[in-house]
Design a protein around this motif. Structure first.
Motif, short mmCIF file in Angstrom:
data_model
loop_
_atom_site.label_atom_id
_atom_site.label_comp_id
_atom_site.label_asym_id
_atom_site.label_seq_id
_atom_site.Cartn_x
_atom_site.Cartn_y
_atom_site.Cartn_z
N GLY A 100 0.79 -1.22 0.00
CA GLY A 100 0.00 0.00 0.00
C GLY A 100 0.82 1.27 0.00
O GLY A 100 0.62 2.13 0.85
N ASP A 101 1.76 1.42 -0.94
CA ASP A 101 2.46 2.71 -1.07
C ASP A 101 1.43 3.81 -1.32
O ASP A 101 1.53 4.90 -0.78
N LEU A 102 0.44 3.47 -2.18
CA LEU A 102 -0.68 4.36 -2.43
C LEU A 102 -1.96 3.55 -2.21
O LEU A 102 -2.11 2.45 -2.75
N LEU A 103 -2.87 4.11 -1.42
CA LEU A 103 -4.09 3.39 -1.06
C LEU A 103 -5.31 4.19 -1.49
O LEU A 103 -5.48 5.34 -1.10
N PHE A 104 -6.15 3.57 -2.35
CA PHE A 104 -7.46 4.12 -2.67
C PHE A 104 -8.46 3.48 -1.70
O PHE A 104 -8.65 2.26 -1.73
N LEU A 105 -9.09 4.29 -0.87
CA LEU A 105 -9.83 3.77 0.28
C LEU A 105 -11.29 4.18 0.28
O LEU A 105 -11.62 5.37 0.23
N ASP A 106 -12.17 3.19 0.35
CA ASP A 106 -13.60 3.44 0.55
C ASP A 106 -13.85 3.70 2.04
O ASP A 106 -13.05 3.28 2.89
N LEU A 107 -14.94 4.38 2.36
CA LEU A 107 -15.23 4.66 3.77
C LEU A 107 -16.18 3.65 4.38
O LEU A 107 -15.98 3.18 5.51
N THR A 108 -17.23 3.27 3.66
CA THR A 108 -18.25 2.37 4.21
C THR A 108 -17.94 0.94 3.83
O THR A 108 -18.16 0.51 2.69
N MET A 109 -17.40 0.17 4.79
CA MET A 109 -17.01 -1.22 4.57
C MET A 109 -17.28 -2.04 5.82
O MET A 109 -17.30 -1.50 6.94
#
Length: 329
Positions: A46-55
């Motif tokens: 995860g050098d770069l992380l695309f992250l959802d909030l609702t999980m």
């Protein structure tokens, strides 16, 4: 750079993967919830992380709090349908570098990456061709071709094992290399695998057949094949090659006959035994690029025997196959 997409929606992960710049030289990973996301980051993915909030399990806020508490310096871009001002303020205070609304377009992602110095237009590979279109009609034809060939292969395997082979609906898609890696990860889930690859070619059509055999299947497969003796690594290799010969050989024959194009098959190559799918991908990623992928999951009813067969056709093969199936449309 390792890029991680963390979202509980498979559709959202695929959509975001398609929005990433073509030819971006990164290794793409995925996580289906916050806990998996933290685990992947700890593994260095995860050098770069695309992250959802609702999980489920752990939401995006929890992931950001964990990374901040542990002093992990991953760059995090939140991609969420929750666009409340409070949500934006909270994620930025927890260390995210940016926030973008779902669904994100390719143009938005490129602009965001350029703004943060994560990608430049001149980094794109010049050998990346325009996205291949796969019409609904063409996908239906390829799916039916695979359905017939799959049935012939399953019939041979069922006769060999004297058991019923459960067949799925074949999955047909044009995939970028990053999406192929995601598909392989999804097929394998958490299991270790043994894998065999066999190339094929014929009259403008070429590709590779990839058999992913779940290691938990060996005991029941040995019993069905009435294998006697110690089930050591050499014995498992023999069982693996026998299964690959049946499934790959029969499928390619059935598929080639329908296209009226005989295939020449190369020698099968063992890509690895008892290895995580990540290791197989890492070792062989240079051979898998944009491809037309047909994915089939074979399962033996009543037994813990499962394997995934992927037919990976080269990009140059698509035009030839499209011409051959025109009369079927």
């Amino acid at each position: 750079m390792n890029v991680l997409i963390c979202d509980d929606s498979a559709f959202a992960r695929k959509q975001l993967a398609r929005a990433l710049p073509a030819g971006w030289p990164v290794t793409l990973h995925q996580a289906t919830n916050g806990l998996e996301g933290v685990e992947q980051v700890l593994m260095g993915h995860g050098d770069l992380l695309f992250l959802d909030l609702t999980m489920p399990e752990l939401d995006g806020y929890g992931v950001l709090e964990t990374l901040k508490r542990e002093g992990i310096r991953s760059k995090v871009i939140v991609v969420s349908g929750d666009i409340q001002p409070e949500a934006y303020q909270k994620v930025m205070s927890l260390g995210a570098i940016d926030f973008i609304k779902k669904p994100a377009s390719g143009e938005q992602i490129v602009a965001l990456l350029e703004r943060h110095g994560l990608w430049r237009t001149d980094e794109a590979r010049t050998d990346v061709a325009p996205t291949m279109a796969l019409t609904v009609e063409a996908r239906d034809v390829y799916q039916e071709l695979a359905n017939v060939a799959m049935g012939q292969a399953a019939d041979l395997l069922a006769r060999l094992l004297d058991a019923f082979v459960v067949l799925p609906i074949p999955n047909v898609n044009v995939l970028e290399v990053s999406e192929l890696h995601m598909a392989l990860n999804a097929a394998a889930k958490q299991e270790t695998l043994s894998a065999v690859c066999q190339g094929f070619i014929g009259a403008g059509i070429a590709g590779e057949a990839l058999l992913l055999f779940h290691d938990s299947s060996f005991a029941d497969l040995a019993r069905l094949m009435k294998f006697e003796g110690e089930l050591d690594r050499r014995a498992e290799l023999e069982l693996l090659m026998d299964t690959a010969n049946v499934l790959i050989g029969a499928f390619l024959r059935g598929y080639a006959n329908q296209l009226d194009t005989p295939f020449s098959q190369g020698h099968p190559v063992v890509l690895g035994q008892h290895r995580p799918i990540e290791a197989l991908i890492q070792t062989n990623q240079s051979r898998w690029r944009r491809t037309l992928a047909i994915e089939i999951n074979y399962r033996v009813d009543g037994y813990a025997v499962q394997c995934d067969l992927l037919l990976l056709f080269t990009e140059d093969s698509i035009a030839t196959m499209n011409n051959k199936i025109m009369h079927m449309l």
